[in-house]
Scaffold this motif. Structure first.
Motif, PDB file in Angstrom:
ATOM      1  N   LEU A   1      -6.191  -6.358  -2.793  1.00 41.27           N
ATOM      2  CA  LEU A   1      -5.440  -6.850  -1.634  1.00 41.27           C
ATOM      3  C   LEU A   1      -4.385  -7.863  -2.061  1.00 41.27           C
ATOM      4  CD1 LEU A   1      -8.240  -7.332   1.072  1.00 41.27           C
ATOM      5  CD2 LEU A   1      -6.481  -5.558   0.994  1.00 41.27           C
ATOM      6  N   GLU A   2      -4.762  -8.762  -2.948  1.00 39.76           N
ATOM      7  CA  GLU A   2      -3.814  -9.762  -3.427  1.00 39.76           C
ATOM      8  C   GLU A   2      -2.650  -9.104  -4.157  1.00 39.76           C
ATOM      9  OE1 GLU A   2      -6.082 -12.396  -5.822  1.00 39.76           O
ATOM     10  OE2 GLU A   2      -7.046 -13.416  -4.134  1.00 39.76           O
ATOM     11  N   LYS A   3      -2.944  -8.055  -4.929  1.00 34.94           N
ATOM     12  CA  LYS A   3      -1.895  -7.367  -5.676  1.00 34.94           C
ATOM     13  C   LYS A   3      -0.901  -6.697  -4.725  1.00 34.94           C
ATOM     14  CE  LYS A   3      -1.285  -4.292  -9.622  1.00 34.94           C
ATOM     15  NZ  LYS A   3      -0.750  -5.369 -10.472  1.00 34.94           N
ATOM     16  N   LEU A   4      -1.405  -6.235  -3.562  1.00 38.63           N
ATOM     17  CA  LEU A   4      -0.541  -5.566  -2.592  1.00 38.63           C
ATOM     18  C   LEU A   4       0.105  -6.550  -1.615  1.00 38.63           C
ATOM     19  CD1 LEU A   4      -2.721  -2.426  -1.785  1.00 38.63           C
ATOM     20  CD2 LEU A   4      -0.663  -2.525  -3.187  1.00 38.63           C
ATOM     21  N   GLY A   5      -0.250  -7.839  -1.720  1.00 34.47           N
ATOM     22  CA  GLY A   5       0.368  -8.857  -0.874  1.00 34.47           C
ATOM     23  C   GLY A   5      -0.362  -9.142   0.417  1.00 34.47           C
ATOM     24  N   ALA A   6      -1.588  -8.617   0.588  1.00 35.45           N
ATOM     25  CA  ALA A   6      -2.355  -8.862   1.818  1.00 35.45           C
ATOM     26  C   ALA A   6      -2.988 -10.241   1.772  1.00 35.45           C
ATOM     27  CB  ALA A   6      -3.431  -7.798   2.002  1.00 35.45           C
TER      28      ALA A   6
ATOM     29  N   PHE B   1      -9.402   2.095   4.654  1.00 40.34           N
ATOM     30  CA  PHE B   1      -9.604   0.681   4.999  1.00 40.34           C
ATOM     31  C   PHE B   1      -8.491  -0.177   4.416  1.00 40.34           C
ATOM     32  CE2 PHE B   1     -11.916  -3.415   4.719  1.00 40.34           C
ATOM     33  CZ  PHE B   1     -12.287  -3.524   6.060  1.00 40.34           C
ATOM     34  N   LEU B   2      -8.061   0.174   3.219  1.00 45.59           N
ATOM     35  CA  LEU B   2      -6.986  -0.571   2.563  1.00 45.59           C
ATOM     36  C   LEU B   2      -5.685  -0.464   3.354  1.00 45.59           C
ATOM     37  CD1 LEU B   2      -6.375  -2.208  -0.038  1.00 45.59           C
ATOM     38  CD2 LEU B   2      -5.671  -0.054  -1.083  1.00 45.59           C
ATOM     39  N   PHE B   3      -5.338   0.746   3.738  1.00 48.89           N
ATOM     40  CA  PHE B   3      -4.108   0.937   4.508  1.00 48.89           C
ATOM     41  C   PHE B   3      -4.221   0.330   5.904  1.00 48.89           C
ATOM     42  CE2 PHE B   3      -3.159   4.163   1.295  1.00 48.89           C
ATOM     43  CZ  PHE B   3      -1.809   3.917   1.087  1.00 48.89           C
ATOM     44  N   TYR B   4      -5.433   0.310   6.450  1.00 45.13           N
ATOM     45  CA  TYR B   4      -5.635  -0.328   7.758  1.00 45.13           C
ATOM     46  C   TYR B   4      -5.332  -1.821   7.676  1.00 45.13           C
ATOM     47  CZ  TYR B   4      -8.189  -2.650  11.499  1.00 45.13           C
ATOM     48  OH  TYR B   4      -8.544  -3.467  12.541  1.00 45.13           O
ATOM     49  N   ILE B   5      -5.779  -2.452   6.615  1.00 46.86           N
ATOM     50  CA  ILE B   5      -5.522  -3.891   6.440  1.00 46.86           C
ATOM     51  C   ILE B   5      -4.028  -4.148   6.271  1.00 46.86           C
ATOM     52  CG2 ILE B   5      -5.893  -5.852   4.903  1.00 46.86           C
ATOM     53  CD1 ILE B   5      -8.659  -4.726   4.310  1.00 46.86           C
TER      54      ILE B   5
ATOM     55  N   ASN C   1       1.009  -6.054   8.846  1.00 45.30           N
ATOM     56  CA  ASN C   1       2.442  -5.719   8.759  1.00 45.30           C
ATOM     57  C   ASN C   1       3.004  -5.966   7.362  1.00 45.30           C
ATOM     58  OD1 ASN C   1       2.664  -4.982  11.518  1.00 45.30           O
ATOM     59  ND2 ASN C   1       2.750  -7.164  12.058  1.00 45.30           N
ATOM     60  N   ILE C   2       2.267  -5.475   6.382  1.00 39.37           N
ATOM     61  CA  ILE C   2       2.668  -5.681   4.987  1.00 39.37           C
ATOM     62  C   ILE C   2       3.234  -4.380   4.427  1.00 39.37           C
ATOM     63  CG2 ILE C   2       1.840  -6.176   2.656  1.00 39.37           C
ATOM     64  CD1 ILE C   2      -0.282  -7.966   3.934  1.00 39.37           C
ATOM     65  N   GLN C   3       4.381  -4.485   3.793  1.00 43.51           N
ATOM     66  CA  GLN C   3       5.000  -3.354   3.117  1.00 43.51           C
ATOM     67  C   GLN C   3       4.970  -3.629   1.616  1.00 43.51           C
ATOM     68  OE1 GLN C   3       6.023  -0.553   4.451  1.00 43.51           O
ATOM     69  NE2 GLN C   3       5.564  -1.176   6.553  1.00 43.51           N
TER      70      GLN C   3
ATOM     71  N   ASN D   1       3.599  -1.307  -6.969  1.00 43.54           N
ATOM     72  CA  ASN D   1       2.205  -1.723  -6.776  1.00 43.54           C
ATOM     73  C   ASN D   1       1.404  -0.668  -6.022  1.00 43.54           C
ATOM     74  OD1 ASN D   1       2.538  -4.154  -8.105  1.00 43.54           O
ATOM     75  ND2 ASN D   1       3.010  -5.306  -6.242  1.00 43.54           N
ATOM     76  N   LEU D   2       2.024  -0.098  -4.989  1.00 45.66           N
ATOM     77  CA  LEU D   2       1.335   0.919  -4.203  1.00 45.66           C
ATOM     78  C   LEU D   2       1.045   2.161  -5.055  1.00 45.66           C
ATOM     79  CD1 LEU D   2       0.289   1.471  -1.375  1.00 45.66           C
ATOM     80  CD2 LEU D   2       2.502   2.497  -0.805  1.00 45.66           C
ATOM     81  N   THR D   3       2.013   2.514  -5.888  1.00 42.56           N
ATOM     82  CA  THR D   3       1.817   3.669  -6.769  1.00 42.56           C
ATOM     83  C   THR D   3       0.686   3.421  -7.755  1.00 42.56           C
ATOM     84  OG1 THR D   3       4.164   4.250  -6.605  1.00 42.56           O
ATOM     85  CG2 THR D   3       2.918   5.175  -8.458  1.00 42.56           C
ATOM     86  N   ILE D   4       0.636   2.204  -8.306  1.00 44.91           N
ATOM     87  CA  ILE D   4      -0.422   1.864  -9.259  1.00 44.91           C
ATOM     88  C   ILE D   4      -1.796   1.975  -8.606  1.00 44.91           C
ATOM     89  CG2 ILE D   4      -1.438  -0.029 -10.583  1.00 44.91           C
ATOM     90  CD1 ILE D   4       1.411  -0.984 -11.178  1.00 44.91           C
ATOM     91  N   VAL D   5      -1.909   1.451  -7.384  1.00 46.78           N
ATOM     92  CA  VAL D   5      -3.203   1.490  -6.686  1.00 46.78           C
ATOM     93  C   VAL D   5      -3.609   2.924  -6.367  1.00 46.78           C
ATOM     94  CG1 VAL D   5      -4.397   0.865  -4.550  1.00 46.78           C
ATOM     95  CG2 VAL D   5      -2.977  -0.825  -5.726  1.00 46.78           C
ATOM     96  N   ILE D   6      -2.676   3.717  -5.850  1.00 47.49           N
ATOM     97  CA  ILE D   6      -2.991   5.099  -5.468  1.00 47.49           C
ATOM     98  C   ILE D   6      -3.341   5.939  -6.692  1.00 47.49           C
ATOM     99  CG2 ILE D   6      -2.038   7.222  -4.505  1.00 47.49           C
ATOM    100  CD1 ILE D   6      -0.425   5.522  -2.568  1.00 47.49           C
ATOM    101  N   VAL D   7      -2.510   5.833  -7.738  1.00 48.08           N
ATOM    102  CA  VAL D   7      -2.780   6.606  -8.957  1.00 48.08           C
ATOM    103  C   VAL D   7      -4.099   6.164  -9.592  1.00 48.08           C
ATOM    104  CG1 VAL D   7      -1.987   7.084 -11.307  1.00 48.08           C
ATOM    105  CG2 VAL D   7      -0.359   7.100  -9.411  1.00 48.08           C
ATOM    106  N   GLY D   8      -4.330   4.849  -9.624  1.00 53.20           N
ATOM    107  CA  GLY D   8      -5.578   4.332 -10.183  1.00 53.20           C
ATOM    108  C   GLY D   8      -6.793   4.829  -9.416  1.00 53.20           C
ATOM    109  N   THR D   9      -6.674   4.862  -8.084  1.00 53.45           N
ATOM    110  CA  THR D   9      -7.785   5.345  -7.252  1.00 53.45           C
ATOM    111  C   THR D   9      -8.059   6.825  -7.506  1.00 53.45           C
ATOM    112  OG1 THR D   9      -7.240   3.733  -5.515  1.00 53.45           O
ATOM    113  CG2 THR D   9      -8.629   5.609  -4.894  1.00 53.45           C
ATOM    114  N   ILE D  10      -6.988   7.614  -7.568  1.00 51.71           N
ATOM    115  CA  ILE D  10      -7.145   9.061  -7.792  1.00 51.71           C
ATOM    116  C   ILE D  10      -7.743   9.336  -9.172  1.00 51.71           C
ATOM    117  CG2 ILE D  10      -5.914  11.243  -8.076  1.00 51.71           C
ATOM    118  CD1 ILE D  10      -3.918  10.260  -5.973  1.00 51.71           C
ATOM    119  N   VAL D  11      -7.198   8.675 -10.196  1.00 55.90           N
ATOM    120  CA  VAL D  11      -7.675   8.904 -11.564  1.00 55.90           C
ATOM    121  C   VAL D  11      -9.139   8.497 -11.704  1.00 55.90           C
ATOM    122  CG1 VAL D  11      -7.423   8.189 -13.979  1.00 55.90           C
ATOM    123  CG2 VAL D  11      -5.398   8.738 -12.617  1.00 55.90           C
ATOM    124  N   SER D  12      -9.491   7.317 -11.181  1.00 58.13           N
ATOM    125  CA  SER D  12     -10.874   6.852 -11.291  1.00 58.13           C
ATOM    126  C   SER D  12     -11.830   7.775 -10.535  1.00 58.13           C
ATOM    127  CB  SER D  12     -10.998   5.423 -10.764  1.00 58.13           C
ATOM    128  OG  SER D  12     -10.614   5.348  -9.395  1.00 58.13           O
ATOM    129  N   THR D  13     -11.391   8.292  -9.375  1.00 61.62           N
ATOM    130  CA  THR D  13     -12.236   9.209  -8.606  1.00 61.62           C
ATOM    131  C   THR D  13     -12.452  10.512  -9.357  1.00 61.62           C
ATOM    132  OG1 THR D  13     -11.411   8.281  -6.525  1.00 61.62           O
ATOM    133  CG2 THR D  13     -12.503  10.422  -6.417  1.00 61.62           C
TER     134      THR D  13
END
Length: 224
Positions: free
Chosen positions: A74-79, A159-163, A168-170, A175-187
């Protein structure tokens, strides 16, 4: 003394009737005992898995490592961090863990029931049906275990996108690409590891059970 005819001796020896070492009933009993043992092995492996993941889940729950990891993302994405969000994530994570353990416990019970139902005195067709049902149960257990992992990833991502949306965070594209790619690869890696684990541990036993099943079907075809 008559001449010794080797060819005639070999022909006479080959024409001697070969007595079967075991009859069908004895073979059936041996295959039944072996099948029971294979089912028992899978049952105890599943019990160990249930205990292992229960203890591991309790350890991580009290350590709070999941919350720390989620907070860093969350901190990395600015939430912005808030107790409410952390509580919601903890509840969602706990719900998935409980569901996962309940499903595993259900299959442990099913494996035990299969083990109990395979009896030495059971008829041949009944034994074949039991083994086929047991194989289907094992396959369902493997697929559901993988589905739970994918479901957890989807819930986490939603849940992440809901937060992010609620605050109202863009986030930046990088950063968004890193999180999405990291999630997909780890899964994908986790799914492959789970598949490899079940392929090695359960697959070895299932292949032995398949061999028994083939022999049982051969006996059944000879009797009909």
């Amino acid at each position: 003394m008559p001449d010794f005819d080797l060819d005639s001796f070999k022909k006479t020896w080959q024409e001697q009737p070969v007595q079967p070492k075991y009859n069908s009933d004895e073979i059936l009993q041996m295959l039944n005992r072996k099948s029971r043992n294979y089912v028992k092995y899978i049952f105890w492996i599943s019990v160990v898995e249930l205990l292992f993941f229960s203890v591991l889940g309790l350890f991580y729950f009290f350590q709070g490592d999941e919350s720390d990891s989620f907070r860093k993302i969350l901190e990395k994405l600015g939430a912005q961090e808030s107790p409410e969000l952390e509580n919601n994530f903890d509840l969602a994570y706990l719900a998935i863990k409980v569901i996962s353990l309940l499903i595993t416990a259900y299959f442990v019970l099913k494996f035990y029931q299969n083990y109990r139902k395979i009896k030495i005195e059971e008829n041949l067709k009944g034994l074949i049906i039991r083994i086929i049902k047991f194989k289907k149960t094992v396959n369902a257990f493997i697929l559901i275990s993988i589905a739970i992992l994918v479901a957890f990833t989807l819930v986490f991502t939603a849940f992440l996108f809901y937060i992010l949306n609620s605050q109202n965070i863009q986030p930046s594209n990088s950063n968004l690409t890193i999180v999405i790619v990291g999630t997909i690869v780890s899964t994908v890696l986790c799914v492959l590891l789970i598949w490899l684990y079940y392929r090695l541990v359960y697959g070895i036993i299932i292949r032995k059970l398949d061999k028994n099943l083939k022999q049982l079907k051969d006996i059944d075809s000879q009797e009909n």
